[in-house]
Design a protein around this motif. Structure first.
Motif, PDB file in Angstrom:
ATOM      1  N   ARG A 243       1.150   8.487  -2.646  1.00 35.92           N
ATOM      2  CA  ARG A 243       1.163  10.040  -2.591  1.00 35.92           C
ATOM      3  C   ARG A 243       1.676  11.654  -1.526  1.00 35.92           C
ATOM      4  NH1 ARG A 243       3.069   6.763  -4.891  1.00 35.92           N
ATOM      5  NH2 ARG A 243       2.742   5.771  -7.595  1.00 35.92           N
TER       6      ARG A 243
ATOM      7  N   LEU B  89       0.812  -1.001  -0.331  1.00 34.47           N
ATOM      8  CA  LEU B  89      -0.111  -0.291   0.286  1.00 34.47           C
ATOM      9  C   LEU B  89       0.892   1.561  -0.069  1.00 34.47           C
ATOM     10  CD1 LEU B  89      -2.745   1.344   0.646  1.00 34.47           C
ATOM     11  CD2 LEU B  89      -2.312   0.987   2.801  1.00 34.47           C
TER      12      LEU B  89
ATOM     13  N   GLU C  78       3.819   2.312  -1.559  1.00 44.04           N
ATOM     14  CA  GLU C  78       3.845   2.538  -3.029  1.00 44.04           C
ATOM     15  C   GLU C  78       2.952   2.791  -3.263  1.00 44.04           C
ATOM     16  OE1 GLU C  78       5.985  -1.554  -4.767  1.00 44.04           O
ATOM     17  OE2 GLU C  78       6.559  -2.261  -2.987  1.00 44.04           O
ATOM     18  N   GLU C  79       2.088   2.887  -3.677  1.00 47.15           N
ATOM     19  CA  GLU C  79       0.292   4.025  -3.698  1.00 47.15           C
ATOM     20  C   GLU C  79       0.280   5.423  -3.287  1.00 47.15           C
ATOM     21  OE1 GLU C  79      -0.660   2.231  -6.355  1.00 47.15           O
ATOM     22  OE2 GLU C  79       1.050   0.210  -6.041  1.00 47.15           O
TER      23      GLU C  79
END
Ligand SMILES: Nc1ncnc2c1ncn2[C@@H]1O[C@H](COP(=O)(O)OP(=O)(O)OP(=O)(O)O)[C@@H](O)[C@H]1O
Ligand SMILES: [Mg+2]
Length: 144
Positions: free
Chosen positions: A26, A21, A23-24
């Motif tokens: 921002r 998660l 990595e997703e």
């Protein structure tokens, strides 16, 4: 609405899911974790924080409500991760800790354990993740 379900078979797998998660993300996300005592919320958060590049011991903020992890990389817009445990608090306590100054800001990520307890201050675009105890080693983790 995207909805996903996972079954993990160890705390390692739950941490790995947290890392995925990470990595997703921002910036500006508010991640709300719900589920009973021992369901795996802190374990998941450990993986998530690792995935965000936070090193060192990650402990539950139970006794200090909120833990702040500052990210130092200058090139990265994400500046801080806030880990909140709302088990023993009311929405007002979290507001008093400066919620409006950091939650949903582009340079922050907020993770809230027991988020349902402070639901009235959680924005509608938050990500909700539900943890369920299946057996000693198995947890169902659902994202809605
Ligand atoms: N598949 C699994 N996923 C996560 N934790 C697991 C799993 N299997 C066993 N465990 C164990 O379950 C416990 C989960 O504890 P954790 O502190 O993450 O729960 P929690 O939801 O944060 O509880 P609390 O509401 O008390 O903060 C840990 O001891 C962990 O090792
Ligand atoms: Mg916990």
């Amino acid at each position: 609405m995207i909805s996903m379900e996972f079954v993990t078979h160890s705390s390692y797998e739950t941490k790995k899911l947290g890392k995925l998660l990470a990595e997703e993300l921002r910036g500006s996300e508010i991640i709300c974790l719900t589920g009973d005592l021992g369901a795996g919320k802190t374990t998941f958060t450990q993986g998530l924080l690792r995935g965000l590049g936070i090193k060192g011991a990650v402990t539950s903020p139970t006794f200090n409500i909120i833990k702040v992890y500052n990210l130092k990389a200058k090139s990265y817009k994400l500046k801080a991760v806030f880990h909140i445990d709302a088990y023993r608090v009311r929405a007002k306590d979290v507001l008093d800790l400066g919620w409006k100054d950091f939650a949903g800001k582009p340079d922050s990520i907020v993770i809230v354990e027991w988020a349902e307890r402070i639901k009235k201050i959680i924005p509608t675009n938050a990500v909700w993740i539900k943890f369920e105890w299946l057996d000693e080693k198995k947890r169902k983790i659902s994202l809605k």
